[in-house]
Each structure stands twice: as structure tokens, then as C-alpha cells.
Scaffold this motif. Structure first.
Motif, short mmCIF file in Angstrom:
data_model
loop_
_atom_site.label_atom_id
_atom_site.label_comp_id
_atom_site.label_asym_id
_atom_site.label_seq_id
_atom_site.Cartn_x
_atom_site.Cartn_y
_atom_site.Cartn_z
N GLY A 51 0.79 -1.23 0.00
CA GLY A 51 0.00 0.00 0.00
C GLY A 51 0.82 1.27 0.00
O GLY A 51 0.26 2.36 -0.17
N SER A 52 2.13 1.17 0.17
CA SER A 52 2.98 2.36 0.17
C SER A 52 3.21 2.84 -1.26
O SER A 52 3.21 2.04 -2.20
N PRO A 53 3.41 4.15 -1.45
CA PRO A 53 3.67 4.67 -2.80
C PRO A 53 4.92 4.06 -3.40
O PRO A 53 5.88 3.74 -2.68
N ALA A 54 4.94 3.90 -4.71
CA ALA A 54 6.09 3.33 -5.38
C ALA A 54 7.35 4.15 -5.12
O ALA A 54 8.45 3.59 -5.00
N SER A 55 7.19 5.47 -5.01
CA SER A 55 8.36 6.32 -4.77
C SER A 55 8.98 6.03 -3.40
O SER A 55 10.20 6.06 -3.24
N ALA A 56 8.13 5.73 -2.41
CA ALA A 56 8.63 5.45 -1.07
C ALA A 56 9.36 4.12 -1.02
O ALA A 56 10.44 4.01 -0.41
N THR A 57 8.79 3.09 -1.66
CA THR A 57 9.45 1.79 -1.64
C THR A 57 10.73 1.81 -2.47
O THR A 57 11.71 1.13 -2.14
N LEU A 58 10.75 2.61 -3.54
CA LEU A 58 11.98 2.73 -4.34
C LEU A 58 13.07 3.41 -3.51
O LEU A 58 14.23 2.99 -3.55
N ALA A 59 12.70 4.43 -2.76
CA ALA A 59 13.68 5.13 -1.92
C ALA A 59 14.26 4.17 -0.87
O ALA A 59 15.46 4.18 -0.59
N LEU A 60 13.39 3.33 -0.30
CA LEU A 60 13.87 2.35 0.68
C LEU A 60 14.80 1.34 0.02
O LEU A 60 15.85 0.98 0.56
N ALA A 61 14.45 0.89 -1.18
CA ALA A 61 15.29 -0.06 -1.91
C ALA A 61 16.65 0.55 -2.21
O ALA A 61 17.69 -0.11 -2.09
N GLU A 62 16.67 1.82 -2.61
CA GLU A 62 17.93 2.49 -2.90
C GLU A 62 18.83 2.50 -1.67
O GLU A 62 20.03 2.20 -1.76
N ARG A 63 18.26 2.82 -0.51
CA ARG A 63 19.07 2.90 0.71
C ARG A 63 19.57 1.53 1.11
O ARG A 63 20.69 1.38 1.61
N GLY A 64 18.72 0.50 0.91
CA GLY A 64 19.16 -0.85 1.23
C GLY A 64 20.33 -1.30 0.38
O GLY A 64 21.30 -1.89 0.88
#
Length: 225
Positions: free
Chosen positions: A163-176
Motif C-alpha cells: 500500500g505504500s507509494p512506489a516512490s517510497a518503496t523505491l527510496a527504501l530499496a535504494e538505501r538498502g
């Protein structure tokens, strides 16, 4: 972690073993403060533990902590140390980790409303850092001998945060992914199977095209180092 030779009658110390096939590492005669700061707290927060000359993942390695009497140096030679620690010590791994987690939860709930307001941004950064590190560890555990699409990190972030925005999950993936790159645990592979390093890898992570599906222009692979 230095191992003190000074003996205190009746003193209890800690002995630690970390295992991740094919590696294992033992340390003996560790104080409670040293154990908590260097091992238990990062382990309880699912962060990397720097132990010996390696970094250990709570998602992949096994931690054992024994509490017992100090072991003289003469009983640590010839690979006898851990057997000696097991005979004279008690396994307190889960007990100590539970204490650390409970203390962390208590600290988070204490403080005045003013303290909470002042700590909001710092707390959010900590949560983000922990979430990114945890995501990176999960991705690393899934990587096999062959490279995978970088997009897999984004998919994992989305699975963790439905349910989170794609931009938020992409940002998390980048940091990971960035956390794994900083630790030297993965490499990115671009066109021509050339590994991308340093600033180039960081730049590539920030490009949306790098996160594409297999066969799309600019899509990047990630592999274990």
C-alpha cells in the motif's frame, strides 16, 4: 575486542561464538558493557555486527553467548577455549537479547512530549536506517551464485510495505542497496557484465532506468562479492 588477563575472584564474564558456514569466530572473557555495545545491541536491531575481521548478519549467522567464570589464557590454546566455556558456562543468548530489546522499547516510550517532538526527525532517520539495513540483509540472503535484477530490491521493499507509494518503496530499496555497497558485500553489473564501482555505482542506483525489468534499456544487475 581485547581479552583482559586480570582475574577477579567470583567474577562472571561472557564468551561469544558466531557461526556462518564455513566461518566461525570465538571471543572469551568479554565484559557485560563490551558485549552489549559491540554485539547485542546491533544484533537485536538486525544490523551488521563487526566481529573479528568479518561482518556478521543476524539473518544469516548464529550467535551464542555463554556466561561463566573467566577462562585463563592457558586454557584457550589448541582450540580448547569454546569447549572449556561450554563446560563452565550457561547459555544466556536469548535472555540477554530479550533484555536489550525490552530496554530499547522502554527508552522509546519514555520522555516528555517536548522530548518526543525534538526527537521526531532523528527517530525517523533511525527507523529508515534500520529498515534499509534489514532490507539489504534480506536481499543479500536471497542472492545466489548468479546475479539478480536490481529491481528485486524494489520488489522486496514493496512486499514489506503493502500500500505504500512506489516512490517510497523505491527510496527504501535504494538505501538498502547503498548500505550493501558501502559494506562491500555486493556489486552492480551494467551492460557488458562490467562491475560498476564507487561513484558510478552510486549514480546508477539513483537512476529509475536501473530498476527496470530484464531486457529493458538501462536495467542493472546486482551480485554478491
Amino acid at each position: 575486542m581485547a581479552q583482559s588477563e586480570e582475574s577477579v575472584p567470583g567474577e562472571s564474564v561472557y564468551h561469544v561464538e558466531l557461526r556462518q558456514f564455513p566461518h566461525n569466530m570465538c571471543r572469551f572473557n568479554i565484559s557485560a558493557g563490551e558485549l552489549r555495545a559491540n554485539i547485542l545491541e546491533p544484533w537485536a536491531q538486525e544490523r551488521w555486527v563487526e566481529f573479528g575481521e568479518r561482518k556478521w548478519s543476524p539473518h544469516q549467522a548464529t550467535l551464542t553467548v555463554l556466561r561463566g567464570p573467566r577462562i585463563p589464557f592457558g586454557q584457550l590454546t589448541m582450540g580448547r577455549g569454546w569447549r572449556t566455556a561450554q563446560r563452565s558456562g550457561t547459555d544466556v543468548t536469548e535472555e540477554l537479547l530479550a533484555e536489550v530489546r525490552a530496554a530499547a522499547g522502554s527508552s522509546a516510550s519514555e520522555g516528555s512530549p517536548g522530548d518526543a517532538i525534538r526527537d521526531t526527525s532523528a527517530g525517523a532517520r533511525l527507523v529508515d536506517d534500520l529498515a534499509a539495513d534489514s532490507l539489504g540483509l534480506e536481499l543479500l540472503a536471497q542472492l545466489g551464485s548468479e546475479p539478480a535484477m536490481l529491481r528485486r530490491a524494489w520488489e522486496l521493499a514493496a512486499e514489506r510495505n503493502p500500500g505504500s507509494p512506489a516512490s517510497a518503496t523505491l527510496a527504501l530499496a535504494e538505501r538498502g542497496v547503498e548500505s550493501l555497497l558501502r559494506a562491500g558485500l555486493v556489486a552492480l553489473v551494467g551492460e557488458g557484465t562490467q562491475a560498476l564501482g564507487g561513484e558510478e555505482a552510486t549514480r546508477v542506483v539513483s537512476l529509475v532506468a536501473s530498476w527496470g525489468t530484464a531486457g529493458t534499456a538501462g536495467a542493472v544487475l546486482i551480485r554478491k562479492v
